[in-house]
Design an enzyme around this catalytic site. Structure first.
Site, PDB file in Angstrom:
ATOM      1  N   HIS A   4       0.835  -1.208   0.000  1.00 54.21           N
ATOM      2  CA  HIS A   4       0.000   0.000   0.000  1.00 54.21           C
ATOM      3  C   HIS A   4       0.868   1.256   0.000  1.00 54.21           C
ATOM      4  O   HIS A   4       0.661   2.181  -0.796  1.00 54.21           O
ATOM      5  CB  HIS A   4      -0.901  -0.048   1.241  1.00 54.21           C
ATOM      6  CG  HIS A   4      -1.729   1.169   1.478  1.00 54.21           C
ATOM      7  ND1 HIS A   4      -3.106   1.169   1.350  1.00 54.21           N
ATOM      8  CD2 HIS A   4      -1.399   2.431   1.866  1.00 54.21           C
ATOM      9  CE1 HIS A   4      -3.571   2.373   1.631  1.00 54.21           C
ATOM     10  NE2 HIS A   4      -2.558   3.163   1.959  1.00 54.21           N
ATOM     11  N   GLU A   5       1.859   1.284   0.890  1.00 59.69           N
ATOM     12  CA  GLU A   5       2.703   2.477   0.997  1.00 59.69           C
ATOM     13  C   GLU A   5       3.556   2.669  -0.252  1.00 59.69           C
ATOM     14  O   GLU A   5       3.760   3.796  -0.712  1.00 59.69           O
ATOM     15  CB  GLU A   5       3.577   2.379   2.248  1.00 59.69           C
ATOM     16  CG  GLU A   5       2.795   2.368   3.559  1.00 59.69           C
ATOM     17  CD  GLU A   5       1.919   3.595   3.743  1.00 59.69           C
ATOM     18  OE1 GLU A   5       2.289   4.672   3.243  1.00 59.69           O
ATOM     19  OE2 GLU A   5       0.854   3.477   4.378  1.00 59.69           O
TER      20      GLU A   5
ATOM     21  N   HIS B 183       1.667   4.458  -2.867  1.00 63.68           N
ATOM     22  CA  HIS B 183       1.622   5.915  -2.697  1.00 63.68           C
ATOM     23  C   HIS B 183       2.831   6.551  -3.386  1.00 63.68           C
ATOM     24  O   HIS B 183       2.715   7.615  -4.003  1.00 63.68           O
ATOM     25  CB  HIS B 183       1.624   6.282  -1.222  1.00 63.68           C
ATOM     26  CG  HIS B 183       0.292   6.144  -0.556  1.00 63.68           C
ATOM     27  ND1 HIS B 183      -0.865   6.650  -1.099  1.00 63.68           N
ATOM     28  CD2 HIS B 183      -0.067   5.562   0.619  1.00 63.68           C
ATOM     29  CE1 HIS B 183      -1.884   6.381  -0.298  1.00 63.68           C
ATOM     30  NE2 HIS B 183      -1.433   5.724   0.748  1.00 63.68           N
TER      31      HIS B 183
ATOM     32  N   HIS C  40      -7.112   8.145  -0.907  1.00 62.70           N
ATOM     33  CA  HIS C  40      -7.535   6.753  -0.794  1.00 62.70           C
ATOM     34  C   HIS C  40      -8.949   6.630  -1.359  1.00 62.70           C
ATOM     35  O   HIS C  40      -9.657   7.619  -1.501  1.00 62.70           O
ATOM     36  CB  HIS C  40      -7.540   6.291   0.669  1.00 62.70           C
ATOM     37  CG  HIS C  40      -6.201   6.336   1.332  1.00 62.70           C
ATOM     38  ND1 HIS C  40      -5.733   7.460   1.984  1.00 62.70           N
ATOM     39  CD2 HIS C  40      -5.229   5.395   1.438  1.00 62.70           C
ATOM     40  CE1 HIS C  40      -4.524   7.208   2.459  1.00 62.70           C
ATOM     41  NE2 HIS C  40      -4.199   5.973   2.139  1.00 62.70           N
TER      42      HIS C  40
END
EC number: 3.4.24.-
Length: 663
Positions: free
Chosen positions: A246-247, A250, A353
């Site tokens: 997930h990170e 980003h 998100h």
């Protein structure tokens, strides 16, 4: 007495794990504008396109493109060496390679043909840029250190420094590094116990730091792993790997600071550019460039249902072509404007998100709750950046909201629950069982949508009234008429909508850690109340009524259990189910068939029934329907009771009769 002790333990057990229902908010923070370096000169594999920065360049012209699998180069900071040997090995050989490998397999990019050399940071914020320059020039020279998030960039990865007194008086200082070859993105991995790691919910965080000159794609970023959050425990593996993936995403593009740099399918900017090739509007207050409405737009839902009447509810929609297409396909709603972005959570979560209410367990929502999946929607987002061609075959299935239509996608969860209640239908995927009332547990176990875990409805009371637009109930059973406005789902980011959520519990000293996933053998205990079996072949099955435990006229109703984990196997087109200490497995011939289990364990008769799901839910090959026998399960068993106890009861009854006759 055993029943009293067990009941007290059970109630305390539920109250104790309530605070540990899975909910880990993302710790992303959009990097400051001054920390992002743009216009990094690179070479792509498209010989017919002139690189931006040369006199013949046109930054809005379509390229002649060739895409290839994304290559991510991991560079480990020395802070990694401060981790224990076991954790270092886990990070270096499992955690990072798996997270990075997923995106390398999922994405294709315009490949770099020369080593990546990153820009040096200027001493001041003023610099020169003009046509024909190979590099951006600093007016007072370059800093000694150039950082990327928490990491120091090695000098060998950097360009030389171009310093100018004016556009005609420039000189080069410093060495030109060799750069990083055979890569399209450099990920600097650190393990600093930073201030952002102080929160117990922060596992890691990441961001991009430099963007290339031709298409503005991020080409370098940093992921910081919080040392105290790293664990090699089997129960933590899923959440750690999903969080790091997930990170990293980003840093690759899912960032409010990058939306204004998105390109269309021809490589042209979606947002208007100035003469220097940058987006025209810099929002200094928010810290990012503003995007045009063809990327994100605000939509007003003018009849948003609440328990106290209808209100106007603004939502923010990603409206790029592929995202809109996938959002409509997912919900089965052709009039949906796009995919909703998060409207809560503050900086780093807001707009960065997917909306939690709409896409609950999509991995790119703002908080981890359960079973995270990277769906076609997120891959469509990456395609609409203009930087990536996604491999949709790696997309995971998002069950939440799938094919539930426009009412689900475009109305409040309160209206969905209210209308289903009127129709006498289940409010799936929402729920209305109160988890606790603030003093005692009222929790009832159910199965998750995927039937791979136990779950509890996360409907709880809050100390303060919920915001008016998130009051999702007119009334609730057992709650005073004015009390409904205090009740909502425990995940605020999901607009306080209540849903079934997995749970976990830990001892304070962390010597024990369990959760509600059926697949993990360590989550179970032999001979527990409802005779569950946890392990790789286990799934969740629901009950038509609570189990009971009987002995010598005493009975305990296990009312908190309405589902459990049991072994399953598929044989000759039939689904079979197994319970603890069973010699044979029970066949499921049809959906909603009952399996009756009766076992004597520790001197108590345990009785319960399982509801068979569709065979196709668990098995690939299922046979045709057959005639179901009247009864499937264990034979009737006598209620255990010692002969001495029976004689004592008989004598006591005779004594009562004798007293009655005398009176």
């Amino acid at each position: 007495m055993k029943p009293r002790l067990i009941f007290i333990f059970f109630a305390c057990y539920f109250l104790n794990f309530l605070p540990f229902s899975n909910q880990l908010p993302c710790s992303y923070q959009n990097p400051r504008i001054e920390d992002i370096l743009l216009e990094v000169p690179i070479e792509h594999e498209h010989p017919h396109r002139h690189r931006r920065g040369l006199p013949s360049s046109d930054p809005t012209s379509p390229p002649v493109e060739k895409f290839a699998p994304l290559r991510i180069q991991l560079h480990y900071d020395k802070s990694i060496q401060n981790l224990t040997a076991e954790v270092q090995n886990f990070v270096n050989t499992t955690l990072l390679p798996e997270a990075v490998g997923y995106w390398e397999n999922a994405l294709r990019v315009r490949p770099m043909t020369t080593p990546i050399r990153l820009r040096r940071k200027c001493i001041s914020s003023f610099y020169y840029y003009k046509q024909g320059m190979r590099n951006v020039a600093c007016d007072k020279g370059c800093r000694e250190r150039t950082t990327c998030g928490e990491a120091d960039i090695p000098r060998d990865h950097l360009l030389d420094c171009l310093a100018c007194n004016n556009t005609d008086d420039c000189k080069t200082t410093g060495e030109l590094g060799e750069g990083v070859k055979d890569t399209d993105f450099i990920l600097y991995v650190t393990a600093h116990d930073s201030k952002r790691c102080e929160g117990p919910e922060t596992l890691s965080y990441a961001a991009h730091c430099q963007q290339e000159a031709d298409f503005d794609r991020p080409i370098a970023g940093n992921v910081n792993l919080c040392p105290s959050a790293l664990s090699v425990h089997n129960h933590d593996y899923e959440i750690l790997t999903s969080t790091v993936k997930h990170e990293i995403l980003h840093a690759l593009g899912f960032s409010v600071g990058l939306y204004a740099f998105f390109r269309d399918s021809e490589g042209k900017p979606r947002t208007k550019r100035n003469r220097y090739g940058r987006p025209t509007s810099l929002n200094k207050q928010k810290g990012y460039y503003d995007w045009d409405s063809n990327t994100i737009t605000t939509v007003l839902r003018e009849n948003w249902w609440t328990g106290e009447g209808k209100v106007i509810h603004p939502i923010h929609m990603m409206v790029t072509p592929k995202v809109r297409e996938e959002a409509r396909r997912h919900f089965g709603c052709d009039k949906l404007e796009g995919a909703e972005l998060e409207n809560q959570g503050g900086e780093g979560t807001y707009l960065t998100h997917w909306e939690k209410r709409a896409y609950e367990n999509e991995a790119m929502t703002g908080t981890h709750t359960q079973n995270p999946v990277y769906s076609r929607l997120t891959l469509a987002f990456l395609e609409d950046t203009g930087w990536y061609q996604p491999n949709y075959e790696v997309a995971e299935d998002l069950h939440w909201g799938k094919q539930l239509g426009c009412d689900f996608a475009m109305k409040s969860c309160g209206e969905w629950i209210h209308e289903k209640k009127i129709l006498g239908e289940d409010a799936y995927p929402y729920c209305s069982d109160i988890k606790h009332d603030g003093s005692k547990s009222m929790a009832i176990t159910r199965c998750t949508t995927q039937r791979d875990s136990l779950a509890l409805c996360n409907l709880v009371p809050f100390q303060k009234e919920l915001p008016s637009q998130y009051r999702n109930f007119m009334s609730l059973p057992g709650v005073n008429p004015d009390g409904a406005k205090y009740y909502g789902g425990s995940v605020e980011m999901a607009d306080y909508c209540p849903f079934l959520q997995e749970f976990e519990w830990k001892l304070i000293d962390k010597t024990q850690h369990k959760d509600s996933r059926c697949e993990l053998e360590g989550n179970g205990k032999e001979g527990e109340d409802i005779l569950e079996v946890y392990g790789a072949n286990s799934k969740c099955f629901e009950f038509p009524k609570p189990w009971t435990e009987r002995k010598c006229g005493r009975i305990r109703v296990l009312s908190h259990y309405m589902a459990g984990c049991y072994e399953h196997q598929c044989t000759n087109g039939t689904l079979y189910v197994g319970s603890y200490n069973a010699t044979d497995m029970y066949p499921c011939y049809a959906e909603n068939q009952k399996i009756h289990i009766k076992k004597v364990v520790d001197g108590w008769l345990r009785e319960g029934s399982l509801i068979c799901p569709k065979c196709e839910d668990y098995c690939t090959n299922c046979g045709p329907p057959i005639v179901i026998p009247d009864y499937i399960g264990d034979p009737e068993l006598d209620e255990p009771c010692s002969s001495n106890f029976k004689l004592s009861v008989l004598a006591f009854l005779c004594y009562l009769i004798f007293l009655h006759i005398r009176s």
